[in-house]
Design an enzyme around this catalytic site. Structure first.
Site, PDB file in Angstrom:
ATOM      1  N   ASP A  80       0.840  -1.202  -0.110  1.00  0.00           N
ATOM      2  CA  ASP A  80      -0.156   0.067   0.121  1.00  0.00           C
ATOM      3  C   ASP A  80       0.795   1.290  -0.015  1.00  0.00           C
ATOM      4  O   ASP A  80       1.941   1.315   0.917  1.00  0.00           O
ATOM      5  CB  ASP A  80      -0.717  -0.220   1.143  1.00  0.00           C
ATOM      6  CG  ASP A  80      -2.011   1.270   1.154  1.00  0.00           C
ATOM      7  OD1 ASP A  80      -2.664   0.829   0.398  1.00  0.00           O
ATOM      8  OD2 ASP A  80      -1.916   1.951   2.035  1.00  0.00           O
ATOM      9  N   GLU A 138       1.936  -0.596  -4.967  1.00  0.00           N
ATOM     10  CA  GLU A 138       0.917   0.470  -5.397  1.00  0.00           C
ATOM     11  C   GLU A 138       1.694   1.561  -5.484  1.00  0.00           C
ATOM     12  O   GLU A 138       2.112   2.177  -4.201  1.00  0.00           O
ATOM     13  CB  GLU A 138      -0.236   0.522  -4.489  1.00  0.00           C
ATOM     14  CG  GLU A 138      -1.229   1.440  -5.073  1.00  0.00           C
ATOM     15  CD  GLU A 138      -2.000   2.357  -3.720  1.00  0.00           C
ATOM     16  OE1 GLU A 138      -3.080   2.748  -4.079  1.00  0.00           O
ATOM     17  OE2 GLU A 138      -1.443   2.272  -2.729  1.00  0.00           O
TER      18      GLU A 138
HETATM   19  C1  GLC Z   1      -4.138   3.070  -1.068  1.00  0.00           C
HETATM   20  C2  GLC Z   1      -5.349   2.196  -0.669  1.00  0.00           C
HETATM   21  C3  GLC Z   1      -6.523   3.103  -0.320  1.00  0.00           C
HETATM   22  C4  GLC Z   1      -6.092   3.598   1.073  1.00  0.00           C
HETATM   23  C5  GLC Z   1      -5.026   4.246   0.978  1.00  0.00           C
HETATM   24  C6  GLC Z   1      -4.359   4.622   2.234  1.00  0.00           C
HETATM   25  O1  GLC Z   1      -4.159   3.979  -2.009  1.00  0.00           O
HETATM   26  O2  GLC Z   1      -5.378   1.473  -1.993  1.00  0.00           O
HETATM   27  O3  GLC Z   1      -7.893   2.150  -0.403  1.00  0.00           O
HETATM   28  O4  GLC Z   1      -7.292   4.628   1.341  1.00  0.00           O
HETATM   29  O5  GLC Z   1      -3.997   3.590   0.386  1.00  0.00           O
HETATM   30  O6  GLC Z   1      -4.140   3.682   3.121  1.00  0.00           O
END
Ligand code: GLC
Length: 544
Positions: free
Chosen positions: A205, A266
């Site tokens: 994340d 991500e």
């Molecule tokens: C990422 C996740 C999202 C979340 C954010 C904070 O972007 O995909 O859903 O709100 O991180 O953890």
């Protein structure tokens, strides 16, 4: 049946990964919230769909200030989702069906209910407990600097004792201090905890946010500019070069296992060149391709992003990945059904009146064949295979996304892509919860989900579900698909045409007129063909 032991070590280079947004997938115990029991009961569905791996959004104990991205304990399972034994059983059963399991790790921040943060609050200013986070005194009554939260408002919250703490997201998500060796060691230990339990990998994340400039300088400028992905050490928290050392350590942990363990980042960064820095041979394995996700339904734009992705990934020998939707963005049926819409926030979209859902669905079918024909890995967000659309008319009082709350409604938030899946039947909860369930689904499902339940689509040759099942079965059967070379073929303007190795061709018609079909046997098409390929349709052809 093929178990995971029988598939090769580089499975991840061209895996089709199904994203399980656990709270909205299937509810086994009838409380209106999806859970591990719900997933276990549907593993057969996932195997039959033809995916290779499951990515499960955070399932750890959490106060759910951000749907589980506020983790209170990284080594346990949220009781509302099940138990540690349920988790172990799920991994075992998935493996028995040939499905890998990827968890979601949230290293940028913990929950404010995590033991570390509670200890930090109790211990007071200047304590070693506070050093695990970013605590600072304010400037008079103002926060320590001008950083803004991604969800709106300042990125700082003040405790009664006067100290402020940093949170790039909700105030219930305090940011960890990754300069501290203890924080680094703790996360490597968490990785091992789950790897030891058979988990095959992690989605990381906000992988680009871990390293913060220790001086916490002002960013300056407008909120938009501050939060936009920035490249390089010019930015005090996004995509700083210091993150890479962290991932080299993680890679050493993964490589210490005999079985292949993998990471997917991500990372919302400014360019493919910045992205591949995460994918150097001693760092992470793959990353989401958000440039592709955000590309408009336009042949030149798609071709540009495909070429850029492939050439940059090639430089580090990482496979490309392709994705159309996830739990943070507007469902692609609703993006593609609008004039040249891209973007990922509902706030960026042309107004609702411009939505042509039938067009969106038609383009989503073509987009699926394009996605699965490209070299590398692919992600399917649960419900893509049913052709689900963004639920744009949720009443304000059911919305739960902190982005909606913190922005005072200026950001509509992400609830519309998170509505529980319709499985069967003609009225809510459409089989999401068992018959006679005590709780209603945590977000209301629209009545017109009745037409798109998995049951309604099963066996219907024209359904999205049948298209996905057929495409994924072919992807396994046709050796040229998955990892490997692709070559653009000469085509009429507005048409994407490419071959995969010898004898396989994919054609996507994004022009405004039907085009003549070349020779070859049709393996799969998204619309009925009569010698030509209609507008907004795709076809797979073979010369065998
Ligand atoms: C990422 C996740 C999202 C979340 C954010 C904070 O972007 O995909 O859903 O709100 O991180 O953890």
């Amino acid at each position: 049946m093929t178990t995971v032991e029988e598939t090769g070590g580089s499975w991840w280079r061209d895996a089709v990964v199904y994203q399980l947004y656990i709270r909205s997938f299937a509810d086994g115990d009838g409380d209106g919230l999806g859970d591990i029991a719900g997933i276990r009961a549907r593993l057969g569905y996932l195997r039959d769909l033809g995916v290779d791996a499951l990515w499960i959004n955070p399932w750890y104990p959490s106060p759910m200030a951000d749907a589980g991205y506020d983790v209170a304990d990284y080594r346990a399972v949220e009781p509302a989702f099940g138990t540690g034994e349920d988790a172990a059983a799920l991994v075992r059963e998935a493996h028995g069906l040939g499905l890998r399991v990827i968890l979601d790790i949230v290293p940028n921040h913990t929950s404010d209910q995590h033991a570390w943060f509670r200890a930090a609050v109790a211990a007071g200013p200047g304590s070693p407990e506070r050093a695990r986070y970013h605590f600072r005194p304010g400037v008079g009554d103002a926060p320590p600097n001008d950083w803004r939260s991604v969800f709106g408002g300042p990125a700082w919250t003040r405790l009664p004792d006067g100290d402020w703490y940093l949170h790039l997201f909700d105030s219930a998500q305090p940011a960890l201090n990754w300069n501290l060796p203890e924080v680094r060691a703790e996360f490597e230990s968490i990785l091992r905890f789950w790897f030891d339990r058979g988990v095959d990998g992690f989605r990381i994340d906000v992988a680009h946010a871990l390293d913060k400039d220790a001086d916490l300088p002002d960013v300056g400028g407008e909120e938009e500019a501050m939060l936009a992905a920035a490249g390089g050490d010019g930015h005090p928290f996004w995509d700083r070069d210091g993150v890479h050392e962290i991932y080299r350590g993680w890679r050493r942990v993964a490589d210490s296992y005999a079985e292949q363990k993998v990471f997917v980042a991500e990372a919302w960064v400014s360019s493919p060149e910045r992205l591949i820095r995460y994918l150097r041979p001693d760092e992470l394995h793959t990353a989401f391709n958000f440039d592709y996700l955000g590309a408009p339904w336009d042949p030149a734009a798609l071709r540009t992003v495909i070429d850029a992705s492939l050439s940059t990934m090639h430089a580090v020998d990482a496979p490309a990945t392709w994705v159309l939707s996830n739990h943070d963005v507007v469902r692609h049926v609703s993006r593609l059904g609008r004039p040249l819409a891209s973007g990922h926030s509902l706030n960026d979209l042309p107004p609702h009146e411009t939505l042509d859902r039938a067009l969106g669905r038609r383009r989503a079918r073509a987009a699926a064949l394009l996605l699965f024909a490209l070299p590398g890995g692919a992600y399917v967000y649960q419900g893509d295979e049913l052709g689900l659309w963004e639920v744009e008319d949720l009443p304000d009082d059911v919305r739960q996304d902190p982005a909606w709350r913190r922005s005072g409604g200026a950001e509509i938030g992400r609830d519309g892509c998170r509505v529980p899946l319709p499985w069967s039947g003609t009225e809510a909860p459409f089989g999401f919860s068992p018959d006679g369930a005590a709780g209603a689904p945590w977000l209301p499902q629209p009545a017109d989900f009745a037409g798109v339940t998995a049951q309604a689509q099963d066996g219907d040759p024209a359904s999205m579900l049948t298209l996905y099942r057929t495409a994924l079965a072919l992807r396994r059967a046709v050796p040229q698909l998955g990892d490997g070379p692709m070559e653009w073929l000469p085509a009429e303007p507005g048409v994407l045409a490419f071959s995969r190795g010898e004898g396989f061709t994919c054609l996507v018609n994004l022009s405004d007129a039907p085009i003549a079909l070349p020779g070859g046997r049709v393996l799969l098409a998204t619309e009925a063909l009569s010698g030509s390929l209609p507008v907004d349709a795709a076809v797979w052809l073979t010369d065998r």
